[in-house]
Design an enzyme around this catalytic site. Sequence first.
Site, PDB file in Angstrom:
ATOM      1  N   CYS C  76     -15.124 -21.228 -19.348  1.00  0.00           N
ATOM      2  CA  CYS C  76     -15.654 -19.866 -19.363  1.00  0.00           C
ATOM      3  C   CYS C  76     -17.093 -19.870 -18.876  1.00  0.00           C
ATOM      4  O   CYS C  76     -17.867 -20.769 -19.212  1.00  0.00           O
ATOM      5  CB  CYS C  76     -15.653 -19.319 -20.789  1.00  0.00           C
ATOM      6  N   MET C 113     -12.204 -12.979 -22.482  1.00  0.00           N
ATOM      7  CA  MET C 113     -12.241 -14.110 -23.410  1.00  0.00           C
ATOM      8  C   MET C 113     -13.217 -13.821 -24.558  1.00  0.00           C
ATOM      9  O   MET C 113     -12.992 -14.267 -25.688  1.00  0.00           O
ATOM     10  CB  MET C 113     -12.625 -15.411 -22.694  1.00  0.00           C
ATOM     11  N   GLU C 114     -14.274 -13.082 -24.259  1.00  0.00           N
ATOM     12  CA  GLU C 114     -15.225 -12.713 -25.315  1.00  0.00           C
ATOM     13  C   GLU C 114     -14.546 -11.823 -26.363  1.00  0.00           C
ATOM     14  O   GLU C 114     -14.720 -12.025 -27.577  1.00  0.00           O
ATOM     15  CB  GLU C 114     -16.432 -11.981 -24.701  1.00  0.00           C
ATOM     16  N   ASP C 128     -10.726 -17.510 -44.192  1.00  0.00           N
ATOM     17  CA  ASP C 128     -11.598 -18.391 -44.973  1.00  0.00           C
ATOM     18  C   ASP C 128     -12.011 -17.754 -46.298  1.00  0.00           C
ATOM     19  O   ASP C 128     -11.992 -18.397 -47.343  1.00  0.00           O
ATOM     20  CB  ASP C 128     -12.843 -18.733 -44.155  1.00  0.00           C
TER      21      ASP C 128
END
Lengths: 150, 150, 150, 150, 150, 150
Positions: C76, C113-114, C128
């Site tokens: 990227c 992609m961001e 998490d």
Amino acid sequence: MGRLTHINSRGEASMVDVSSKPVQLREAVASGEIWLQTDTLKLIQSENIAKGNVLAAARLAGIMAAKKTGELIPLCHPLPISHCEVNFEFPETRDRIIIKASAKISAQTGVEMEALTAVSVAALTIYDMCKAVDKQMRITDIKLISKTKK
Amino acid sequence: MGRLTHINSRGEASMVDVSSKPVQLREAVASGEIWLQTDTLKLIQSENIAKGNVLAAARLAGIMAAKKTGELIPLCHPLPISHCEVNFEFPETRDRIIIKASAKISAQTGVEMEALTAVSVAALTIYDMCKAVDKQMRITDIKLISKTKK
Amino acid sequence: MGRLTHINSRGEASMVDVSSKPVQLREAVASGEIWLQTDTLKLIQSENIAKGNVLAAARLAGIMAAKKTGELIPLCHPLPISHCEVNFEFPETRDRIIIKASAKISAQTGVEMEALTAVSVAALTIYDMCKAVDKQMRITDIKLISKTKK
Amino acid sequence: MGRLTHINSRGEASMVDVSSKPVQLREAVASGEIWLQTDTLKLIQSENIAKGNVLAAARLAGIMAAKKTGELIPLCHPLPISHCEVNFEFPETRDRIIIKASAKISAQTGVEMEALTAVSVAALTIYDMCKAVDKQMRITDIKLISKTKK
Amino acid sequence: MGRLTHINSRGEASMVDVSSKPVQLREAVASGEIWLQTDTLKLIQSENIAKGNVLAAARLAGIMAAKKTGELIPLCHPLPISHCEVNFEFPETRDRIIIKASAKISAQTGVEMEALTAVSVAALTIYDMCKAVDKQMRITDIKLISKTKK
Amino acid sequence: MGRLTHINSRGEASMVDVSSKPVQLREAVASGEIWLQTDTLKLIQSENIAKGNVLAAARLAGIMAAKKTGELIPLCHPLPISHCEVNFEFPETRDRIIIKASAKISAQTGVEMEALTAVSVAALTIYDMCKAVDKQMRITDIKLISKTKK
């Protein structure tokens, strides 16, 4: 007065060698303040932004910065900290936010820089998020509160 | 008083959309202070460490941190700055070091957070390198001095 | 079907050369889902954690990850994005959170992609923060919604 | 159902304090899938790119991301993992790639987020390298397979 | 001979101010060598590891390092490069691998450090992956091959 | 000759599993050289830049890079090193600077890559800071000097 520990006998910067120090549970607490206008404080605490986003962002930024301390401060040891917490207090004078951060680790060296870095970056984050409405903020009184090992 | 720019209409944090702002040459200058003992200042400036390592380290750490601002402050735009400089002044009272940092960029948004971050991390680096000999340092008065665009 | 753009004529990985592409305003929107128990969703939305911390943390983590995309995805381009936003939707079935992220830039290459990275890391952050109470979460259906340039 | 471990008694995010947990050898395995066209799969596996570059890149990106987990997920502990492996399986239906990742450490806390992050970033890397030829990829079913300590 | 550009008039390090330089398409090519045993070279090229993993890893590590140049070299400008490529040559003497890297950007400053950093980290990666079988590797002759702008 | 340790039985890259290796105090020393013109060396050492900024910057960059080794080299373990030092020697021939770096840790794996990375990035930093006055520098002879454990 001693010598600066990060400067070796030739006056050159180096990481302090902690290889032979014992692994101990170490904790540090630091604090700092950001002075801002009462109106800014109201906006931060208002219903409008009741989700606590400014403080939530500052808290997380502080914790994430504590984990990056060894990357930011040239001669700090990289330390896989086992705990970090960032909290805020609002004095009745309504003119500032007090930021407190603690860090913990079982390691050969302490975590005061981690606590101080958490405070600093939490303050910078509040500054960033409020700078469009308050042009006179000031970050001040960043210092170590306590440092213990056992 | 306006709204907090980093909080959208639902009270949720987001990066300010600067897509339609013009690219302009933007500069910011910030300052801050680290208070320390006169003896610490002497050690920093003394022949012993005449190579200027504490200040050289703090200067570099500040510049490198300016480049990392977008990584440290959650809602800051990542900015490929075109200049950063960190300097130190020593008031005659011999009780502190004044840190000044400037940053520049041609971009759609300004660089005050870069200048403020450079000052903060330069101060933390001085703290780190002197903390073995001085237990009472305090970082204070971090603020924006000027911000221009043209 | 064409050739894989990141693989050159010798079958070796390289960054696509975008040097001669025009600078355009580019935007991308991606989405994804995290499936969790209704009780977990309640805890996230409950008064107990009314400050919205899980979602605030996921939102910030997603935005910060979008800024790191060029560091995470080997080929990227590093892109100084001009905007990123992460939002959450709660379908009435109460079995998942839908995550939507958008990114913008004026550049020679796009930001899908961001947007996808923001969605992925926001989902991992929810995972998490809830993994102690919910052992069966699943992140799913991460995909591009739209991609535009003008 | 318990409380969210990353939210303290005031509903504020903090890293879980693992200082007093025992150091144990911990391992986690996660998996996920990326759905793509059979033709895309052929290109990835074809002689043309027989050097395995797409998968080699995805594998390395996943491993490198596992090492960055503590930097990406706000409240994850930074963990110097002692092992990470990323593998791929190709179901006979030829419609997707299954990604499996494992991580190991001797530490006071586990590595499921590291395994999940490795899977996610490996998938994003495949997406990035194939997005010019396949507009309909989808990343899905990212979940924990096992988690052990001894 | 001129003055060192990164040292200001007081002898202090600072980033060179490129704010008023024109944006131009800039390219740089660098090369370097890693000397190793013929047997090591055989292992790298052998069927056993025909997937090209050592070289694939070195190539990606080099490209990823080029993107991090501004983070590694204190006074380098952070540059969102538009292209990077890393290639390998195998002289008939079978005693070394020649590494070549190129980088490109449209910016106010050049990318020779990006190309040199890509070469260095690609070499270090080959070293790392072969160090268990070859104790005498040496990285050498890292230099700039060409630098152009238009 | 053995097998490449970072390549598993299927020829795929993975981190070497060091989970069952003993924790030992490990140290490594590496060296390298940067060849430059005598005039460049004079400028570096001259009164003009008597504060030693080029070497101070290179030293710090090397130390900071050592801490980032696990992030730069794909299959290196992330290691919280306990010491790193970078030093310079100036042979009487006045045609180069010899760079030596050492690293230490108590861990399950060694730190030769950390020492080699420190040397490489220190050399690149000298290159960067002198490249405006010297177009013929060359970085060479980067190698491991010693590696011990106890």
